[in-house]
Scaffold this active site. Structure first.
Site, PDB file in Angstrom:
ATOM      1  N   ASP A   7       0.818  -0.997  -0.026  1.00 58.28           N
ATOM      2  CA  ASP A   7      -0.091  -0.119   0.087  1.00 58.28           C
ATOM      3  C   ASP A   7       0.993   1.271   0.053  1.00 58.28           C
ATOM      4  OD1 ASP A   7      -2.373   1.879   0.513  1.00 58.28           O
ATOM      5  OD2 ASP A   7      -1.434   1.822   2.573  1.00 58.28           O
ATOM      6  N   ASP A   9      -0.041   5.168   0.762  1.00 57.03           N
ATOM      7  CA  ASP A   9      -0.342   6.152   1.908  1.00 57.03           C
ATOM      8  C   ASP A   9      -0.443   5.275   3.206  1.00 57.03           C
ATOM      9  OD1 ASP A   9      -0.925   8.989   0.742  1.00 57.03           O
ATOM     10  OD2 ASP A   9      -2.357   7.428  -0.485  1.00 57.03           O
ATOM     11  N   ASP A 159      -1.640  -0.715   6.036  1.00 60.67           N
ATOM     12  CA  ASP A 159      -1.910  -0.043   7.187  1.00 60.67           C
ATOM     13  C   ASP A 159      -3.273  -0.174   7.719  1.00 60.67           C
ATOM     14  OD1 ASP A 159      -2.194   1.908   5.435  1.00 60.67           O
ATOM     15  OD2 ASP A 159      -2.456   3.412   6.970  1.00 60.67           O
TER      16      ASP A 159
END
Length: 212
Positions: A7, A9, A159
Site C-alpha cells: 500500500d 499512503d 496499514d
C-alpha cells in the site's frame, strides 16, 4: 524470491497528517464534519467498512470526494516524507532480489511523483492504482495472473483493515503495519498473517518466508 506489494499512503508515504488536512479542507464542500483529534482516534479503531458506514457523506458523493482528494493530494505529495526506516528496508529487500510493487487507491501520478522525489522509483517493478476504495484485490489478482505468480510467494503490506481484506481475497499473505492509519487492535482483530511495528521487521519476515 518473494514478491512484496505495498500500500502507499500510511505504509510507505508518511501522509496521514496531510491526508487529514485535505479531508478537513473538503468537509464543507461535501457536507461532513471535519475530523478532530478525538474523532481521529475513534476512526482509527474502526474497520475501513465501518468508517464508510458511519460517515455523513452520501454514497453517491463518495467517488467525487475521492477524486477531489487525490487531486488535492497532488499539490502536497512532493512535501510528504517516507515513513522512518522504510527506505532502508525497501533498499535491502531489493538488494536481496525480492520484487517490489505498489497497489494503491491514490493516483499513479501521485505515487510516481513521490517515488521520483524520494529517489525510490528504481526499487519498484510495478505500480498499479484504482480509485475504488475496496478495489485492491482485483489489482493484486491481475498482477498474479499477468506475471504467473504463486500466491504463496506474494505478500501485501498495508496499514488498514481493507488491505488485510484485499490480501485475503487475493490469496496472498497479509502483513499489517501499525505505523499508519488503523490501530494495532483493529488490525489484529482482522487476523493478518503478520503484524509488525517497525519497517525492519519486514526483513526478518521475508527472509524467513523465502520460497525454495
Amino acid at each position: 524470491m518473494n514478491v512484496v506489494l505495498f500500500d502507499f499512503d500510511g505504509t510507505i508515504a508518511d501522509s496521514i497528517e496531510t491526508g487529514i488536512r485535505v479531508i478537513n479542507r473538503l468537509a464543507k464542500e461535501f457536507g461532513y464534519q471535519p475530523i478532530d483529534l478525538e474523532a481521529l482516534k475513534r476512526l482509527q479503531n474502526l474497520s475501513s467498512r465501518e468508517i464508510i458506514k458511519q460517515t455523513d457523506i452520501s454514497i453517491f458523493k463518495l467517488p467525487f470526494l475521492l477524486r477531489r482528494f487525490v487531486g488535492e493530494m497532488r499539490q502536497e505529495v512532493q512535501q510528504i516524507g517516507v515513513i522512518p526506516g522504510m527506505k532502508e528496508a525497501l533498499q535491502t529487500l531489493k538488494t536481496r532480489g525480492d520484487r517490489l510493487g505498489i497497489v494503491s487507491t491514490n493516483s499513479e501520478e501521485n505515487v510516481r511523483s513521490f517515488l521520483e522525489t524520494q529517489q525510490l522509483d528504481p526499487l519498484f517493478d510495478v505500480v498499479v492504482c484504482s480509485g475504488r476504495p475496496f478495489g485492491k484485490s482485483r489489482l493484486i489478482k491481475r498482477i498474479l495472473r499477468q506475471n504467473q505468480l504463486d500466491p504463496r510467494s506474494v505478500f501485501y503490506v498495508g496499514d488498514e483493515t481493507r488491505d488485510i481484506e484485499a490480501a485475503k481475497k487475493s490469496g496472498v499473505r497479509a502483513i499489517a503495519v501499525t505505523w499508519g492509519f488503523n490501530s494495532s487492535q483493529v488490525l489484529a482483530a482482522h487476523q493478518p498473517d503478520f503484524l509488525i511495528q517497525t519497517p525492519d521487521q519486514l526483513l526478518d519476515i521475508l527472509a524467513w518466508s523465502v520460497q525454495p
